[in-house]
Design a protein around this motif. Structure first.
Motif, mmCIF file in Angstrom:
data_model
loop_
_atom_site.group_PDB
_atom_site.id
_atom_site.type_symbol
_atom_site.label_atom_id
_atom_site.label_comp_id
_atom_site.label_asym_id
_atom_site.label_seq_id
_atom_site.Cartn_x
_atom_site.Cartn_y
_atom_site.Cartn_z
ATOM 1 N N GLY A 65 0.807 -1.217 0.000
ATOM 2 C CA GLY A 65 0.000 0.000 0.000
ATOM 3 C C GLY A 65 0.837 1.261 0.000
ATOM 4 O O GLY A 65 0.386 2.318 -0.453
ATOM 5 N N ILE A 66 2.065 1.165 0.496
ATOM 6 C CA ILE A 66 2.957 2.331 0.544
ATOM 7 C C ILE A 66 3.183 2.886 -0.857
ATOM 8 O O ILE A 66 3.215 4.105 -1.060
ATOM 9 C CB ILE A 66 4.304 1.944 1.195
ATOM 10 C CG1 ILE A 66 4.084 1.576 2.668
ATOM 11 C CG2 ILE A 66 5.335 3.061 1.060
ATOM 12 C CD1 ILE A 66 5.292 0.967 3.353
ATOM 13 N N LEU A 67 3.330 2.005 -1.832
ATOM 14 C CA LEU A 67 3.605 2.428 -3.209
ATOM 15 C C LEU A 67 2.401 3.080 -3.865
ATOM 16 O O LEU A 67 2.548 3.853 -4.813
ATOM 17 C CB LEU A 67 4.054 1.220 -4.037
ATOM 18 C CG LEU A 67 5.296 0.477 -3.525
ATOM 19 C CD1 LEU A 67 5.565 -0.761 -4.370
ATOM 20 C CD2 LEU A 67 6.508 1.403 -3.525
ATOM 21 N N ARG A 68 1.203 2.788 -3.357
ATOM 22 C CA ARG A 68 -0.028 3.323 -3.957
ATOM 23 C C ARG A 68 -0.587 4.521 -3.203
ATOM 24 O O ARG A 68 -1.506 5.180 -3.671
ATOM 25 C CB ARG A 68 -1.095 2.226 -4.003
ATOM 26 C CG ARG A 68 -0.735 1.032 -4.885
ATOM 27 C CD ARG A 68 -1.816 -0.033 -4.805
ATOM 28 N NE ARG A 68 -3.143 0.549 -5.015
ATOM 29 C CZ ARG A 68 -4.243 0.112 -4.434
ATOM 30 N NH1 ARG A 68 -4.177 -0.895 -3.570
ATOM 31 N NH2 ARG A 68 -5.406 0.692 -4.677
ATOM 32 N N ALA A 69 -0.057 4.797 -2.024
ATOM 33 C CA ALA A 69 -0.631 5.826 -1.148
ATOM 34 C C ALA A 69 -0.284 7.250 -1.608
ATOM 35 O O ALA A 69 0.783 7.491 -2.173
ATOM 36 C CB ALA A 69 -0.137 5.610 0.279
ATOM 37 N N ASP A 70 -1.220 8.157 -1.346
ATOM 38 C CA ASP A 70 -0.917 9.581 -1.535
ATOM 39 C C ASP A 70 0.004 10.065 -0.422
ATOM 40 O O ASP A 70 0.893 10.882 -0.654
ATOM 41 C CB ASP A 70 -2.212 10.414 -1.499
ATOM 42 C CG ASP A 70 -3.171 10.050 -2.616
ATOM 43 O OD1 ASP A 70 -2.708 9.895 -3.763
ATOM 44 O OD2 ASP A 70 -4.375 9.897 -2.339
ATOM 45 N N ILE A 71 -0.264 9.558 0.776
ATOM 46 C CA ILE A 71 0.474 9.969 1.970
ATOM 47 C C ILE A 71 0.839 8.739 2.785
ATOM 48 O O ILE A 71 0.019 7.829 2.946
ATOM 49 C CB ILE A 71 -0.376 10.938 2.827
ATOM 50 C CG1 ILE A 71 -0.509 12.291 2.124
ATOM 51 C CG2 ILE A 71 0.214 11.122 4.234
ATOM 52 C CD1 ILE A 71 -1.469 13.243 2.792
ATOM 53 N N ILE A 72 2.066 8.723 3.310
ATOM 54 C CA ILE A 72 2.502 7.640 4.191
ATOM 55 C C ILE A 72 2.894 8.252 5.531
ATOM 56 O O ILE A 72 3.712 9.183 5.588
ATOM 57 C CB ILE A 72 3.703 6.859 3.606
ATOM 58 C CG1 ILE A 72 3.357 6.303 2.225
ATOM 59 C CG2 ILE A 72 4.115 5.736 4.543
ATOM 60 C CD1 ILE A 72 3.911 7.088 1.082
ATOM 61 N N LEU A 73 2.296 7.755 6.605
ATOM 62 C CA LEU A 73 2.612 8.224 7.952
ATOM 63 C C LEU A 73 3.507 7.201 8.636
ATOM 64 O O LEU A 73 3.223 6.005 8.594
ATOM 65 C CB LEU A 73 1.329 8.400 8.764
ATOM 66 C CG LEU A 73 0.253 9.327 8.186
ATOM 67 C CD1 LEU A 73 -0.977 9.313 9.080
ATOM 68 C CD2 LEU A 73 0.777 10.743 8.024
ATOM 69 N N VAL A 74 4.585 7.673 9.257
ATOM 70 C CA VAL A 74 5.471 6.779 9.998
ATOM 71 C C VAL A 74 5.648 7.313 11.415
ATOM 72 O O VAL A 74 5.730 8.530 11.624
ATOM 73 C CB VAL A 74 6.846 6.620 9.300
ATOM 74 C CG1 VAL A 74 6.699 5.940 7.960
ATOM 75 C CG2 VAL A 74 7.545 7.965 9.141
ATOM 76 N N GLY A 75 5.698 6.414 12.361
ATOM 77 C CA GLY A 75 5.873 6.827 13.747
ATOM 78 C C GLY A 75 5.797 5.641 14.677
ATOM 79 O O GLY A 75 5.345 4.556 14.276
ATOM 80 N N CYS A 93 5.944 11.166 2.394
ATOM 81 C CA CYS A 93 6.085 10.581 3.732
ATOM 82 C C CYS A 93 6.104 11.666 4.810
ATOM 83 O O CYS A 93 6.696 12.730 4.621
ATOM 84 C CB CYS A 93 7.372 9.772 3.829
ATOM 85 S SG CYS A 93 7.407 8.326 2.763
ATOM 86 N N PHE A 94 5.473 11.370 5.921
ATOM 87 C CA PHE A 94 5.447 12.299 7.048
ATOM 88 C C PHE A 94 5.718 11.530 8.331
ATOM 89 O O PHE A 94 5.009 10.577 8.652
ATOM 90 C CB PHE A 94 4.102 13.015 7.132
ATOM 91 C CG PHE A 94 3.819 13.906 5.953
ATOM 92 C CD1 PHE A 94 4.213 15.231 5.968
ATOM 93 C CD2 PHE A 94 3.198 13.391 4.830
ATOM 94 C CE1 PHE A 94 3.971 16.053 4.870
ATOM 95 C CE2 PHE A 94 2.951 14.201 3.722
ATOM 96 C CZ PHE A 94 3.348 15.533 3.743
ATOM 97 N N GLY A 95 6.770 11.942 9.024
ATOM 98 C CA GLY A 95 7.095 11.326 10.302
ATOM 99 C C GLY A 95 6.356 12.017 11.434
ATOM 100 O O GLY A 95 6.175 13.236 11.415
#
Length: 270
Positions: A139-149, A192-194
């Motif tokens: 899903g990371i490759l298809r996402a508009d935004i990826i949240l990491v934390g 990506c947003f941390g």
């Protein structure tokens, strides 16, 4: 004072009328209200029954009726029976008509008609659920935004909030013992947003979470040294990604979401 009955009447779902009425009633702390929604009104006989009930129960009627014939009938019937009936949407429709010269459609439920925007929102919500908590790295490759934390930095509620803005969001938990998925380093860093948080704040949140689950709040999950270790590892991962990092220590979900949306839109306008 006993409960004041409020009949919420609509030729559609009635959600709008109920929300507006509850917002108004919330300004009166001593008012104990009993909301009774009567949706999908199609005939005058049902309206007459509602007016009769309202008279017997000394109740108020709040309504959103877009069909003029039904609206006028309810107003007249309520007036004849001495019942307070409040028209929420009618006066606004009349004002818009008089100021624009455009004839209203007078079709119940138009605000809920299925359109392209609706389907995009549903698709985004389903996407957020499917790719929540790193359960499928594709899903990371298809996402508009990826949240990491790390755990308890509001990744899931943020994903859902952003999904309601029609953005496809995947979120990935960062844990020292688990290598982050390689997909994280294949997508543009601008997507990506941390999410970082102060150790003390995270410690408090995790302790409360453990208590809510009926568990001992001295578990390693809420251990301050363990938390610092996780946050240090998060810093390494986010630096490697090269993504923007947002401090969520004292931010509401809505506030963080707005920051992310502004950054995302800014990146895509460049």
């Amino acid at each position: 004072m006993g409960k004041r009955i409020i009949y919420v009447v609509s030729d559609s779902v009635g959600e709008t009328a109920e929300l507006v009425t509850k917002a108004a009633v919330s300004q009166f702390q001593s008012l104990n209200s009993d909301f009774r929604r009567i949706p999908f009104i199609e005939d005058k006989s049902t309206l007459k029954e509602v007016v009769t009930l309202a008279k017997v129960n000394k109740a108020i009627i709040v309504f959103t009726l877009v069909i003029p014939e039904l609206r006028e009938y309810l107003i007249e019937e309520a007036s004849n029976e001495g019942v307070e009936a409040i028209d929420i949407i009618g006066p606004l429709i009349d004002k818009i008509q008089s100021s624009t010269g455009i004839q209203p459609l007078c079709e119940p439920g138009n605000v809920r008609k299925l359109d392209e925007e609706y389907f995009r929102k549903v698709e985004a919500i389903e996407f957020a659920v499917k790719y929540d908590d790193g359960r499928d790295p594709r899903g990371i490759l298809r996402a508009d935004i990826i949240l990491v934390g790390v755990s308890r930095t509001s990744k899931t509620p943020l994903s859902q909030y952003l999904a309601h803005k029609r953005l496809k969001v995947a979120n990935v938990p960062i844990v020292p013992e688990v290598d982050p998925p390689e997909e994280l380093f294949k997508v543009p860093a601008s997507r990506c947003f941390g999410l970082k948080i102060s150790p003390d704040k995270l410690n408090d949140i995790r302790k409360e979470r453990l208590k809510a689950l009926g568990l001992n709040d001295h578990a390693s999950y809420a251990n301050i040294e363990r938390i610092k270790e996780e946050l240090q590892y998060f810093e390494k991962v986010s630096s490697r990604i090269g993504c923007k990092v947002i401090d969520v220590s004292n931010k509401a979900v809505e506030e963080t979401a707005n920051v992310i949306i502004n950054m995302y839109q800014s990146n895509h306008q460049m």
